[in-house]
Write a protein that holds these residues in place. Structure first.
Motif, short mmCIF file in Angstrom:
data_model
loop_
_atom_site.label_atom_id
_atom_site.label_comp_id
_atom_site.label_asym_id
_atom_site.label_seq_id
_atom_site.Cartn_x
_atom_site.Cartn_y
_atom_site.Cartn_z
N MET A 132 37.22 27.18 45.25
CA MET A 132 36.27 27.95 44.41
C MET A 132 36.83 28.05 43.01
N GLU A 133 37.95 28.50 42.71
CA GLU A 133 38.58 28.53 41.59
C GLU A 133 38.52 27.07 40.64
N ARG A 134 38.65 25.94 41.40
CA ARG A 134 38.46 24.62 40.67
C ARG A 134 37.00 24.55 40.23
N ARG A 135 35.89 25.15 41.05
CA ARG A 135 34.55 25.14 40.49
C ARG A 135 34.19 26.30 39.70
N GLY A 136 35.09 27.28 39.28
CA GLY A 136 34.79 28.00 38.43
C GLY A 136 34.20 29.56 38.93
N TYR A 137 34.16 29.76 40.11
CA TYR A 137 33.64 30.70 40.81
C TYR A 137 34.66 31.91 40.75
N VAL A 138 36.00 31.86 40.93
CA VAL A 138 36.92 32.77 41.06
C VAL A 138 38.10 32.49 40.15
N GLU A 139 38.87 33.73 39.87
CA GLU A 139 39.98 33.63 38.91
C GLU A 139 41.09 34.18 39.64
N ARG A 140 42.30 34.04 39.36
CA ARG A 140 43.20 34.75 39.69
C ARG A 140 44.02 35.62 38.88
N HIS A 141 44.53 36.89 39.10
CA HIS A 141 45.13 37.80 38.30
C HIS A 141 46.29 38.32 38.94
N PRO A 142 47.30 38.76 38.08
CA PRO A 142 48.27 39.59 38.77
C PRO A 142 47.79 40.95 39.30
N ASP A 143 48.36 41.39 40.56
CA ASP A 143 47.90 42.59 41.04
C ASP A 143 48.72 43.73 40.24
N PRO A 144 48.12 44.66 39.70
CA PRO A 144 48.89 45.53 38.87
C PRO A 144 49.88 46.70 39.69
N THR A 145 49.35 46.83 41.06
CA THR A 145 50.23 47.55 41.94
C THR A 145 51.42 46.75 42.62
N ASP A 146 51.25 45.47 42.88
CA ASP A 146 52.16 44.49 43.36
C ASP A 146 52.60 43.42 42.45
N GLY A 147 53.76 43.22 41.85
CA GLY A 147 54.08 42.19 41.03
C GLY A 147 54.20 41.01 41.65
N ARG A 148 54.41 40.84 42.92
CA ARG A 148 54.47 39.61 43.68
C ARG A 148 52.83 39.01 43.94
N ALA A 149 52.10 39.93 44.16
CA ALA A 149 50.70 39.54 44.54
C ALA A 149 49.88 39.10 43.66
N ARG A 150 48.69 38.39 43.78
CA ARG A 150 47.72 37.75 42.81
C ARG A 150 46.47 38.60 43.46
N ILE A 170 42.34 38.01 43.73
CA ILE A 170 41.26 37.02 43.42
C ILE A 170 39.97 38.07 43.00
N HIS A 171 39.89 37.60 41.86
CA HIS A 171 38.32 38.17 41.18
C HIS A 171 37.31 37.26 41.26
N LEU A 172 36.24 37.68 40.94
CA LEU A 172 34.83 36.96 40.62
C LEU A 172 35.15 36.44 39.16
N SER A 173 34.96 35.25 38.82
CA SER A 173 34.72 34.67 37.47
C SER A 173 33.28 35.39 36.95
N GLU A 174 32.84 35.15 35.62
CA GLU A 174 31.58 35.02 35.16
C GLU A 174 30.58 34.39 35.83
N ARG A 175 30.99 33.04 35.94
CA ARG A 175 30.09 32.25 37.04
C ARG A 175 29.91 32.61 38.38
N GLY A 176 31.08 33.36 39.11
CA GLY A 176 30.93 33.90 40.33
C GLY A 176 30.11 35.10 40.58
N ARG A 177 30.11 35.99 39.36
CA ARG A 177 29.16 37.12 39.32
C ARG A 177 27.78 36.63 39.07
N ALA A 178 27.56 35.63 38.22
CA ALA A 178 26.35 34.90 38.27
C ALA A 178 25.76 34.64 39.50
N ALA A 179 26.41 33.84 40.21
CA ALA A 179 25.93 33.22 41.41
C ALA A 179 25.73 34.37 42.54
N LEU A 180 26.44 35.35 42.52
CA LEU A 180 26.28 36.15 43.38
C LEU A 180 24.97 37.18 43.15
#
Length: 154
Positions: free
Chosen positions: A75-93, A95-105
């Protein structure tokens, strides 16, 4: 017509679901989302409520972490999601909807609403309310109250 002359109830449910998905895919494809995978809708709805880690997503979808990671990679390769650092856990990432993901939803949700409006126009409110009640009962109380599944319902 006797019960034996009627199509099997489970098969009718399956055929109705397949037709619904076929039409959903056709409508969303016409809006530029012609690359949707089989699991994308579940992921989009889940992340539409809140970003999640791969582990949380795997748990919500009842699949392995490796399976969830493969879906997210695709889904990331197709532009539907993005990975961002977790502000509460430096080791975790997260998964967020990208603009394309929000539009598809949003496109899928519009289709769902339009489909139900069309059914209500054709069959009437009472019939569709009855179908909703039966399907809710069939899904079980746990499915409609469990937080893991609520993200898929709304």
């Amino acid at each position: 017509m006797t019960t034996n002359d009627k199509p099997d109830f489970g098969i009718l449910l399956l055929l109705a679901e397949q037709e619904f998905v076929r039409e959903l895919r056709a409508v969303t494809a016409a809006q530029g989302f012609d690359d949707q995978g089989r699991s994308d809708g579940f992921v989009l709805r889940t992340l539409g409520r809140a970003p999640a880690t791969i582990s949380t997503l795997a748990q919500r979808l009842d699949i392995s972490k490796q399976g969830a990671a493969q879906i997210v990679d695709d889904m990331e390769r197709r532009g539907y999601v993005e990975r961002h650092p977790d502000p509460t856990d430096g080791r975790a990432r997260l998964i967020h909807l990208s603009e394309r993901g929000r539009a598809a939803l949003a496109a899928a949700r519009r289709f769902h609403q339009s489909y139900e409006r069309r059914l209500r126009k054709t069959h009437g409110d009472a019939a569709i309310d009855a179908v909703r009640a039966v399907l809710t009962s069939m899904a079980g109380e746990d499915s409609t109250t469990d937080p893991q599944f609520r993200a898929l319902l709304f």
